[in-house]
Design an enzyme around this catalytic site. Structure first.
Site, short mmCIF file in Angstrom:
data_model
loop_
_atom_site.label_atom_id
_atom_site.label_comp_id
_atom_site.label_asym_id
_atom_site.label_seq_id
_atom_site.Cartn_x
_atom_site.Cartn_y
_atom_site.Cartn_z
N LYS A 277 -2.48 -12.38 14.70
CA LYS A 277 -3.92 -12.39 14.45
C LYS A 277 -4.34 -13.62 13.65
CE LYS A 277 -4.18 -8.46 12.24
NZ LYS A 277 -2.79 -8.06 12.35
N THR A 278 -3.66 -13.82 12.53
CA THR A 278 -4.04 -14.93 11.65
C THR A 278 -3.72 -16.26 12.30
OG1 THR A 278 -3.74 -13.56 9.70
CG2 THR A 278 -3.67 -15.93 9.36
N HIS B 89 -10.13 -3.33 12.96
CA HIS B 89 -9.12 -4.09 12.22
C HIS B 89 -8.73 -5.28 13.10
CE1 HIS B 89 -4.93 -4.16 10.14
NE2 HIS B 89 -5.80 -4.88 9.49
N LYS C 37 -8.52 -2.15 1.22
CA LYS C 37 -8.38 -1.25 2.35
C LYS C 37 -9.09 0.09 2.09
CE LYS C 37 -6.14 -3.33 5.74
NZ LYS C 37 -6.21 -4.79 5.60
N ARG D 181 0.83 -1.20 0.00
CA ARG D 181 0.00 0.00 0.00
C ARG D 181 0.87 1.26 0.00
NH1 ARG D 181 -2.26 1.01 4.22
NH2 ARG D 181 -1.41 -0.66 5.50
N ARG E 267 1.23 -12.15 -1.33
CA ARG E 267 -0.12 -12.28 -0.78
C ARG E 267 -0.98 -13.27 -1.55
NH1 ARG E 267 -1.77 -9.21 3.96
NH2 ARG E 267 -0.06 -7.79 4.27
N ASP F 96 -9.62 -10.27 9.22
CA ASP F 96 -9.04 -8.93 9.11
C ASP F 96 -9.95 -7.74 9.41
OD1 ASP F 96 -6.60 -7.53 8.52
OD2 ASP F 96 -7.50 -6.87 6.65
N SER G 170 0.91 -6.05 12.29
CA SER G 170 1.44 -7.11 11.44
C SER G 170 2.45 -7.99 12.19
CB SER G 170 2.11 -6.46 10.24
OG SER G 170 2.38 -7.43 9.30
P1 ATP Z 1 -0.79 -9.35 9.38
O1 ATP Z 1 -1.54 -8.17 9.94
O2 ATP Z 1 0.42 -8.90 8.61
O3 ATP Z 1 -1.65 -10.31 8.65
P2 ATP Z 1 -0.80 -11.17 11.69
O4 ATP Z 1 -1.08 -10.46 13.00
O5 ATP Z 1 -1.92 -11.92 11.11
O6 ATP Z 1 -0.13 -10.13 10.66
P3 ATP Z 1 0.58 -13.65 11.68
O7 ATP Z 1 0.53 -13.85 10.21
O8 ATP Z 1 -0.32 -14.48 12.54
O9 ATP Z 1 0.42 -12.12 12.01
O10 ATP Z 1 2.11 -13.85 12.12
C1 ATP Z 1 2.59 -14.28 13.40
C2 ATP Z 1 3.88 -15.04 13.15
O11 ATP Z 1 4.62 -15.19 14.36
C3 ATP Z 1 3.60 -16.43 12.62
O12 ATP Z 1 4.56 -16.74 11.65
C4 ATP Z 1 3.78 -17.31 13.88
O13 ATP Z 1 4.16 -18.62 13.56
C5 ATP Z 1 4.89 -16.57 14.59
N1 ATP Z 1 4.93 -16.80 16.05
C6 ATP Z 1 5.99 -17.22 16.75
N2 ATP Z 1 5.73 -17.30 18.07
C7 ATP Z 1 4.45 -16.89 18.22
C8 ATP Z 1 3.59 -16.75 19.36
N3 ATP Z 1 4.01 -17.01 20.60
N4 ATP Z 1 2.33 -16.32 19.13
C9 ATP Z 1 1.91 -16.01 17.89
N5 ATP Z 1 2.68 -16.13 16.79
C10 ATP Z 1 3.93 -16.58 16.93
MN MN Z 2 -2.97 -11.75 9.23
#
Ligand code: ATP
Ligand code: MN
Length: 629
Positions: free
Chosen positions: A309-310, A287, A268, A123, A389, A324, A305
């Site tokens: 979350k995911t 979000h 977005k 973005r 993505r 999301d 990020s």
């Molecule tokens: P985005 O907003 O970019 O989508 P997101 O919040 O969805 O980001 P995730 O894609 O879930 O983030 O990334 C978290 C990463 O951190 C994953 O690769 C996960 O395996 C790793 N990780 C390592 N330790 C932990 C933990 N204790 N809890 C959560 N995630 C962990």
């Molecule tokens: Mn995510």
């Protein structure tokens, strides 16, 4: 599901013959070298014949008669006069057109459509503009810390005209008519007009897909995106600072995109619009990820990020409502979107099987690297970008909860990946703390590609999504607190980052322990737990959790140097306080009393030189009285 399988019209057939054949990949690779050798194979007729071979007439994509647009008040107002419109083409036909006309597009080994977004692969928040107009300006947040960079109506119309003029030069354009918001009472009609089949497929995936009947009776849209991202903005236009411009007009209910083909701008863009429209109806746009337990208990996951979350909202025990974008309204929560847009850098089948299995026919893969022969994607590769993505319909996730609606959240979880290693793995938040930490939107990244320099650096993004906010962050936070109070929702701060020291000394919290913490929130175990209060931040930390080693629950226990812990914690406290200065205009949006109340949820750091003298013992002595949870 689609009604676009109309019989081939003369119009579309004759149009097809006029399509520039030189854009066809087949003719490029086979015929062009021979041209140079002087053979006759490169004659345009030959290319046309090749195109006809690729699309025998009975299988050629059947565009909707453009009359549907030309007769509408929409066309009259927009000035759109397309030669060929493909409206709501099904994925198979969008694949065919993308492969034929969009260089760099291929089918991967699992059937996804791999494509390129061009120069912009993320973005462009600095190029976003919002029209300041008399009807809405008083509601919006303006100023140096706001993501709403101003533009005037005339410049918006100039850019809009530029986009439409560009679209009118094309042989074909794509229209996607679909919905946002799974709650029937909140549903809105979105129209996307774009030059690229890839964008049409992306929005087909990301929006809520209409049935044939809904499409037939679609009528006039509530909001239109003109995506002319293949064409640049004129940087000498007022308010423009580059050749990229993403412009939102609330008055016209339109968005214009110039100079970026990154598809996430459309997703977005709609989300930004929801951050205005929903709060105006008393509904809170968020979000966040969202899932639901067997008993119907809903959890929201906030976080920047990489905070989880995911990862954490994908829980085999809990159906997924969305990953999301959500809205919390009077009847509960609903997903805004009909699809997911997952990061795929480092994607592995073992750790994220749901996303892995969703990457199949119909899925758009943006800017990924793949083997030129086998078309097997290399998810480790950052050849084009780290921001690779995948976009797919939410029903590609096996345990998606469809329709994507749920009751009022029982828990909201604020995720922070604290690379300083000073926040507890989990703490219970008071309403004021929930507002304060929601507004802060903290995480800490491990900065630096420079060798040897790997210090954590704090990132703050208001409401965990400052780029999409339209109102002052205090507005959203106040709404969140009101809803939490009304529905008895618990708030938790979960540190998915470092334990046992900051980055470089300690290690990342084990995912197993974080999952055990989330399970303890969901089972109700943490509601009944006994708590102690932390210094500086005044957070409530449980003394024991099943499946989690007790010593890690209070981070100072696992720091070998307690004075270093004290200094780091105090330093982080100052960063929070400094960041909050961005919101000092908040009282004019929520009133002085509420603004003051929000501040009570924040940390109370000590002067840095004092902490360096007294160390951990001084910190413990100055701990605030236990915050009422
Ligand atoms: P985005 O907003 O970019 O989508 P997101 O919040 O969805 O980001 P995730 O894609 O879930 O983030 O990334 C978290 C990463 O951190 C994953 O690769 C996960 O395996 C790793 N990780 C390592 N330790 C932990 C933990 N204790 N809890 C959560 N995630 C962990
Ligand atoms: Mn995510």
């Amino acid at each position: 599901m689609f009604h676009s399988m109309l019989p081939l019209t003369n119009h579309s057939l004759s149009h097809w013959k006029h399509t520039s054949p030189s854009l066809l990949p087949a003719s490029r690779s086979i015929c062009q070298p021979r041209t140079r050798q002087g053979t006759s194979l490169a004659k345009p007729e030959t290319h046309r014949a090749a195109a006809m071979l690729r699309y025998p007439s009975d299988t050629m994509p059947s565009g909707t008669d453009p009359k549907f647009l030309l007769d509408s008040s929409f066309a009259k107002e927009s000035g759109l006069a397309p030669r060929q419109v493909y409206r709501n083409l099904p994925p198979a036909q969008l694949y065919e057109l993308a492969l034929a006309f969009e260089p760099g597009t291929h089918i991967t080994s699992t059937g996804a459509l791999a494509t390129l977004s061009g120069e912009k692969m993320g973005r462009s928040p600095k190029d976003k503009r919002v029209v300041r107009d008399p009807d809405t300006e008083k509601d919006l947040w303006w100023g140096p810390y706001s993501p709403n960079y101003v533009m005037d109506d005339r410049t918006f119309l100039t850019n809009r005209e530029r986009a439409i003029d560009y679209l009118n030069t094309l042989d074909r354009i794509f229209v996607v008519d679909a919905f946002v918001n799974w709650d029937p009472a909140s549903r809105l009609k979105i129209r996307v007009v774009t030059s690229r089949a890839y964008h049409a497929l992306f929005m087909h995936n990301m929006l809520i897909r209409p049935t044939a009947e809904e499409l037939e009776n679609f009528g006039e849209p509530d909001f239109v995106i003109y995506n002319a991202g293949a064409f640049p903005a004129n940087k000498y236009t007022n308010f423009m600072t580059s050749q990229t411009s993403i412009d939102l007009s609330l008055k016209h209910k339109e968005m214009v995109i110039l100079g970026t083909m990154y598809a996430g701008e459309m997703k977005k863009g709609v989300f930004t619009l929801m951050h205005y429209m929903m709060p105006m109806q008393g509904k809170l746009s968020l979000h966040s990820g969202c899932n639901m337990g067997a008993a119907g208990d809903v959890t929201l996951f906030f976080g920047l990020s990489g905070t989880g979350k995911t990862t954490l909202s994908a829980d085999p025990k809990r159906p997924l409502i969305g990953d999301d974008e959500h809205v919390w309204c009077d009847t509960g929560v609903f997903n805004i979107e009909g699809g997911c847009y997952a990061k795929c850098i480092g994607l592995k089948q073992e750790t994220e099987p749901e996303i892995w299995n969703a990457i199949r026919f119909g899925t758009v893969l943006e800017n990924v690297d793949y083997d030129p022969l086998t078309r097997v994607v290399d998810y480790e590769s950052q050849k084009l970008t780290e921001n690779t993505r995948a976009s797919y319909p939410i029903d590609y996730i096996a345990n998606a909860h469809i329709p994507c609606v749920g009751g009022h959240p029982k828990n909201v979880i604020l995720l922070a990946c604290d690379a300083f290693g000073v926040l507890p793995p989990v703490s219970k938040l008071s309403l004021e703390q929930a507002m304060y930490h929601f507004i802060s939107g903290y995480t800490a990244k491990v900065a630096g590609t420079e060798v040897g320099v790997k210090e954590p650096s704090a990132t703050f993004s208001a409401c965990f999504g400052s780029a999409f906010l339209m109102l002052h962050p205090y507005k959203y936070a106040t709404m969140l607190a009101e809803k939490m109070e009304a529905h008895g929702t618990h708030a938790w701060l979960v540190n998915t980052g470092w334990t046992g020291g900051k980055y470089g000394v300690g290690k990342r919290m084990s995912l197993k322990h974080t999952r055990a913490i989330i399970d303890a929130i969901h089972s109700g175990e943490l509601e009944k737990a006994e708590y102690v209060s932390t210094p500086i931040f005044g957070l409530q930390v449980p003394v024991a959790i099943s499946g989690v080693p007790t010593d890690i629950l209070s981070p100072e226990n696992v720091w070998s140097n307690k004075d270093a812990f004290a200094a780091t914690l105090n330093k982080l406290g100052h960063m929070f306080v400094n960041n909050f200065e961005c919101f000092s205009d908040g009282d004019s949006f929520v009133g002085g009393e509420m603004a003051a109340r929000i501040l009570t949820g924040g940390p109370t750091p000590l002067p840095e030189d004092e902490v360096s003298k007294t160390g951990f013992s001084g910190l413990a002595a100055a701990a605030p009285a236990a915050v009422k949870a």
